[in-house]
Design a protein around this motif. Structure first.
Motif, PDB file in Angstrom:
ATOM      1  N   GLY A 108       0.874  -1.248   0.130  1.00 22.79           N
ATOM      2  CA  GLY A 108       0.213   0.127   0.028  1.00 22.79           C
ATOM      3  C   GLY A 108       0.795   1.213  -0.003  1.00 22.79           C
ATOM      4  N   LEU A 109       0.274   2.500  -0.153  1.00 25.20           N
ATOM      5  CA  LEU A 109       1.000   3.517  -0.066  1.00 25.20           C
ATOM      6  C   LEU A 109       1.221   4.204   1.347  1.00 25.20           C
ATOM      7  CD1 LEU A 109      -0.917   5.617  -2.704  1.00 25.20           C
ATOM      8  CD2 LEU A 109       0.920   4.447  -3.235  1.00 25.20           C
ATOM      9  N   GLN A 110       2.550   4.880   1.332  1.00 26.09           N
ATOM     10  CA  GLN A 110       2.824   5.503   2.494  1.00 26.09           C
ATOM     11  C   GLN A 110       1.677   6.125   3.344  1.00 26.09           C
ATOM     12  OE1 GLN A 110       6.792   7.073   1.968  1.00 26.09           O
ATOM     13  NE2 GLN A 110       6.283   8.462   3.762  1.00 26.09           N
ATOM     14  N   GLY A 111       1.497   5.702   4.461  1.00 28.33           N
ATOM     15  CA  GLY A 111       0.410   6.622   5.195  1.00 28.33           C
ATOM     16  C   GLY A 111      -0.987   6.049   5.442  1.00 28.33           C
ATOM     17  N   ALA A 112      -1.033   5.028   4.604  1.00 22.97           N
ATOM     18  CA  ALA A 112      -2.294   4.311   4.301  1.00 22.97           C
ATOM     19  C   ALA A 112      -2.559   3.636   5.705  1.00 22.97           C
ATOM     20  CB  ALA A 112      -2.445   3.158   3.248  1.00 22.97           C
ATOM     21  N   GLY A 113      -1.753   3.106   6.282  1.00 25.51           N
ATOM     22  CA  GLY A 113      -1.887   2.390   7.647  1.00 25.51           C
ATOM     23  C   GLY A 113      -1.181   1.082   7.716  1.00 25.51           C
ATOM     24  N   LYS A 114      -0.350   0.760   6.563  1.00 25.18           N
ATOM     25  CA  LYS A 114       0.373  -0.568   6.436  1.00 25.18           C
ATOM     26  C   LYS A 114       1.011  -1.201   7.655  1.00 25.18           C
ATOM     27  CE  LYS A 114       2.604  -0.303   2.812  1.00 25.18           C
ATOM     28  NZ  LYS A 114       3.773   0.294   3.413  1.00 25.18           N
ATOM     29  N   THR A 115       1.851  -0.490   8.143  1.00 30.52           N
ATOM     30  CA  THR A 115       2.499  -0.979   9.316  1.00 30.52           C
ATOM     31  C   THR A 115       1.648  -1.346  10.526  1.00 30.52           C
ATOM     32  OG1 THR A 115       4.704   0.461   8.835  1.00 30.52           O
ATOM     33  CG2 THR A 115       4.726  -0.284  10.847  1.00 30.52           C
ATOM     34  N   THR A 116       0.827  -0.241  10.989  1.00 25.75           N
ATOM     35  CA  THR A 116      -0.205  -0.425  11.952  1.00 25.75           C
ATOM     36  C   THR A 116      -0.886  -1.757  11.921  1.00 25.75           C
ATOM     37  OG1 THR A 116      -0.062   2.001  11.984  1.00 25.75           O
ATOM     38  CG2 THR A 116      -1.677   0.801  13.332  1.00 25.75           C
ATOM     39  N   THR A 117      -1.281  -1.705  10.575  1.00 23.22           N
ATOM     40  CA  THR A 117      -2.308  -2.752  10.118  1.00 23.22           C
ATOM     41  C   THR A 117      -1.592  -4.147  10.282  1.00 23.22           C
ATOM     42  OG1 THR A 117      -3.555  -1.390   8.597  1.00 23.22           O
ATOM     43  CG2 THR A 117      -3.779  -3.735   8.425  1.00 23.22           C
ATOM     44  N   GLY A 119       0.821  -5.009  12.549  1.00 28.11           N
ATOM     45  CA  GLY A 119       0.845  -5.105  13.951  1.00 28.11           C
ATOM     46  C   GLY A 119      -0.799  -5.649  14.263  1.00 28.11           C
ATOM     47  N   LYS A 120      -1.610  -4.936  13.826  1.00 28.40           N
ATOM     48  CA  LYS A 120      -2.963  -5.313  14.367  1.00 28.40           C
ATOM     49  C   LYS A 120      -3.297  -6.764  13.795  1.00 28.40           C
ATOM     50  CE  LYS A 120      -5.266  -0.959  13.959  1.00 28.40           C
ATOM     51  NZ  LYS A 120      -6.170   0.054  12.967  1.00 28.40           N
ATOM     52  N   LEU A 121      -2.993  -7.115  12.674  1.00 23.82           N
ATOM     53  CA  LEU A 121      -3.215  -8.413  12.149  1.00 23.82           C
ATOM     54  C   LEU A 121      -2.628  -9.358  12.738  1.00 23.82           C
ATOM     55  CD1 LEU A 121      -4.912  -9.957   9.883  1.00 23.82           C
ATOM     56  CD2 LEU A 121      -2.740  -9.434   8.292  1.00 23.82           C
ATOM     57  N   THR A 147      11.948   0.736  12.725  1.00 21.82           N
ATOM     58  CA  THR A 147      11.593   1.254  14.246  1.00 21.82           C
ATOM     59  C   THR A 147      10.332   1.169  14.678  1.00 21.82           C
ATOM     60  OG1 THR A 147      13.432   2.661  13.885  1.00 21.82           O
ATOM     61  CG2 THR A 147      12.485   2.753  16.017  1.00 21.82           C
ATOM     62  N   GLN A 148       9.457   1.889  13.689  1.00 18.37           N
ATOM     63  CA  GLN A 148       7.956   1.512  14.116  1.00 18.37           C
ATOM     64  C   GLN A 148       7.433   0.162  14.393  1.00 18.37           C
ATOM     65  OE1 GLN A 148       5.766   3.450  11.118  1.00 18.37           O
ATOM     66  NE2 GLN A 148       3.808   2.987  12.081  1.00 18.37           N
ATOM     67  N   LEU A 149       7.769  -0.725  13.418  1.00 26.21           N
ATOM     68  CA  LEU A 149       7.481  -2.040  13.375  1.00 26.21           C
ATOM     69  C   LEU A 149       8.063  -2.716  14.670  1.00 26.21           C
ATOM     70  CD1 LEU A 149       5.569  -4.029  11.571  1.00 26.21           C
ATOM     71  CD2 LEU A 149       7.608  -5.098  10.844  1.00 26.21           C
ATOM     72  N   THR A 249      -8.629   1.109   5.809  1.00 25.55           N
ATOM     73  CA  THR A 249      -8.260   1.835   7.294  1.00 25.55           C
ATOM     74  C   THR A 249      -9.112   3.180   7.482  1.00 25.55           C
ATOM     75  OG1 THR A 249      -6.336   3.028   6.704  1.00 25.55           O
ATOM     76  CG2 THR A 249      -6.091   0.725   7.433  1.00 25.55           C
ATOM     77  N   LYS A 250      -9.069   3.497   8.657  1.00 23.29           N
ATOM     78  CA  LYS A 250      -9.661   4.714   9.260  1.00 23.29           C
ATOM     79  C   LYS A 250     -10.958   4.850   8.700  1.00 23.29           C
ATOM     80  CE  LYS A 250      -5.011   6.302   7.868  1.00 23.29           C
ATOM     81  NZ  LYS A 250      -3.955   7.227   7.478  1.00 23.29           N
ATOM     82  N   LEU A 251     -11.762   3.858   8.953  1.00 23.02           N
ATOM     83  CA  LEU A 251     -13.248   3.868   8.860  1.00 23.02           C
ATOM     84  C   LEU A 251     -13.811   4.395   9.786  1.00 23.02           C
ATOM     85  CD1 LEU A 251     -14.285   0.563   7.054  1.00 23.02           C
ATOM     86  CD2 LEU A 251     -14.686   2.861   6.290  1.00 23.02           C
ATOM     87  N   ASP A 252     -13.069   4.620  10.746  1.00 21.06           N
ATOM     88  CA  ASP A 252     -13.586   5.447  12.280  1.00 21.06           C
ATOM     89  C   ASP A 252     -13.656   6.916  12.058  1.00 21.06           C
ATOM     90  OD1 ASP A 252     -10.798   4.932  11.870  1.00 21.06           O
ATOM     91  OD2 ASP A 252     -10.829   6.335  13.913  1.00 21.06           O
ATOM     92  N   GLY A 253     -12.960   7.442  10.904  1.00 26.66           N
ATOM     93  CA  GLY A 253     -12.944   8.751  10.535  1.00 26.66           C
ATOM     94  C   GLY A 253     -13.926   9.295  10.018  1.00 26.66           C
ATOM     95  N   ALA A 274     -11.324  -4.180   8.291  1.00 25.41           N
ATOM     96  CA  ALA A 274     -11.683  -2.886   8.371  1.00 25.41           C
ATOM     97  C   ALA A 274     -10.914  -2.235   9.737  1.00 25.41           C
ATOM     98  CB  ALA A 274     -13.067  -2.523   8.446  1.00 25.41           C
ATOM     99  N   GLY A 275     -10.057  -0.947   9.339  1.00 27.50           N
ATOM    100  CA  GLY A 275      -9.199  -0.629  10.498  1.00 27.50           C
ATOM    101  C   GLY A 275     -10.296   0.669  11.147  1.00 27.50           C
ATOM    102  N   MET A 276     -10.559   0.322  12.440  1.00 26.48           N
ATOM    103  CA  MET A 276     -11.562   1.321  13.057  1.00 26.48           C
ATOM    104  C   MET A 276     -10.857   2.049  14.172  1.00 26.48           C
ATOM    105  SD  MET A 276     -14.369   0.171  11.769  1.00 26.48           S
ATOM    106  CE  MET A 276     -15.407   0.991  12.396  1.00 26.48           C
ATOM    107  N   GLY A 277      -9.518   2.386  14.127  1.00 24.86           N
ATOM    108  CA  GLY A 277      -9.033   3.154  15.067  1.00 24.86           C
ATOM    109  C   GLY A 277      -7.466   3.008  15.015  1.00 24.86           C
ATOM    110  N   GLU A 278      -6.789   3.718  16.033  1.00 28.42           N
ATOM    111  CA  GLU A 278      -5.232   3.687  15.825  1.00 28.42           C
ATOM    112  C   GLU A 278      -4.774   2.486  16.785  1.00 28.42           C
ATOM    113  OE1 GLU A 278      -2.729   7.237  15.099  1.00 28.42           O
ATOM    114  OE2 GLU A 278      -4.501   8.266  16.041  1.00 28.42           O
ATOM    115  N   LYS A 279      -5.648   2.104  17.712  1.00 22.30           N
ATOM    116  CA  LYS A 279      -4.990   0.980  18.502  1.00 22.30           C
ATOM    117  C   LYS A 279      -5.095  -0.205  17.942  1.00 22.30           C
ATOM    118  CE  LYS A 279      -6.962   3.245  22.829  1.00 22.30           C
ATOM    119  NZ  LYS A 279      -8.334   3.728  22.604  1.00 22.30           N
TER     120      LYS A 279
END
Ligand code: GDP
Length: 297
Positions: A108-117, A119-121, A147-149, A249-253, A274-279
């Motif tokens: 995915g593109l940068q900023g889409a939420g790939k790294t966070t997702t 971890g979430k997955l 580092t983020q990962l 992602t960011k369906l909470d927005g 679906a990503g529903m938040g940053e946590k």
């Protein structure tokens, strides 16, 4: 929550027709016109709306009579079924390889939420499916991404495989899978590099990784807030990589969200999560029927 505007409009329209003991062709016409406007306003792709409305019209006019429902309710049932179908129908599950580990490539593109997702997955697979995942840092262009990962891995108490920024992403992926086998990890989640825009270098790198590791899933992470761009991004990633599914992602927005509804229709690929938040526990399997119910009230 996304789709609020759309939900509000559709629910108003529906209220008008629910109680009707008789639904004339004129009623259906008026209702579909409202539904059409609501979807367009919510940024759903024009052609997708057109096809959807045609199907609703055809079914709503010539529908079979069900005694338990008023004609108005039956029309709404048709709209709900069509909206569910539009978003992919049945819930689409994550792959499980015949032989462990199952390899998932996150793109995915940068900023889409790939790294966070990623971890979430990993978190979801462990918590809900009793799995034992490993995360892999393949974004060698941004040290911050590694580092983020690693930080996510620490928070989750989950191993993160990395070879720093000097190694080749294909080698990293291959070595990570070997390591996962040694350690009896059953899922390998590869966080790949993203760019601000779709570009050839990025795509070539992703193709190289794909060809070498033959992943069981290629999940495209797209930001639901980016509207029609999300659909275009999905289209071009799918054309190049033949993705297996999408994470929105960011369906909470506070987004109009309609573009998200077009992704399945345009690419033919299902929305799996679906990503529903940053946590890290805010990733949900995507259920088209539940989403349609949420939208229609
Ligand atoms: P990447 O560049 O694609 O790896 O994106 P990141 O994983 O770094 O995410 C970019 C930003 O989006 C971060 O601030 C995340 O916390 C945020 N983010 C990711 N998923 C979601 C989501 O579902 N909802 C919200 N509100 N924010 C999200």
């Amino acid at each position: 929550m996304a789709f609020e505007g759309l939900a509000e409009r559709l629910q108003d329209t529906i209220k008008k027709i629910t109680g009707k003991g008789k639904v004339s062709e004129q009623d259906v016409k008026e209702m579909t016109r409202e539904v059409r406007l609501a979807l367009l306003e919510a940024d759903v792709n024009f052609k997708v709306v057109k096809d959807l409305i045609n199907r609703i019209k055809k079914r709503a006019v010539g529908q079979e009579v069900m005694e338990s429902l008023t004609p108005g309710q039956q029309v709404i049932k048709v709209v709900k079924e069509e909206l569910t179908e539009l978003m992919g129908g049945e819930q689409s599950k994550i792959a499980v390889a015949d032989r462990s580990p199952t390899v998932i490539m996150m793109v995915g593109l940068q900023g889409a939420g790939k790294t966070t997702t990623s971890g979430k997955l990993a978190n979801l697979l462990r918590k809900k499916h009793n799995r034992n995942p490993m995360l892999v840092a393949c974004d060698v262009y941004r040290p911050a991404a590694i580092t983020q990962l690693q930080t996510l891995g620490k928070q989750l108490d989950m191993p993160v495989f990395s070879m720093g920024t000097d190694a080749n992403p294909v080698d990293i992926a291959v070595k990570a899978i070997e390591k996962a086998k040694e350690q009896h990890r059953d899922y390998v989640i590869i966080d790949t590099a993203g760019r601000l825009h779709v570009d050839e270098n990025l795509m070539n790198e992703l193709i190289d990784i794909k060809d070498e590791v033959n992943p069981d899933e290629i999940l495209l992470v797209v930001d639901a807030m980016t509207g029609q761009d999300a659909v275009n991004v999905a289209k071009s990633f799918d054309e190049t990589l033949d993705i297996t599914g999408v994470v929105l992602t960011k369906l909470d927005g506070d987004t109009r969200g309609g573009a998200a509804l077009s992704i399945k229709a345009v690419t033919g690929k299902p929305i799996k999560f679906a990503g529903m938040g940053e946590k890290l526990d805010q990733l949900e399997p995507f259920h088209p029927d539940r989403m349609a119910s949420r939208i229609l009230g």
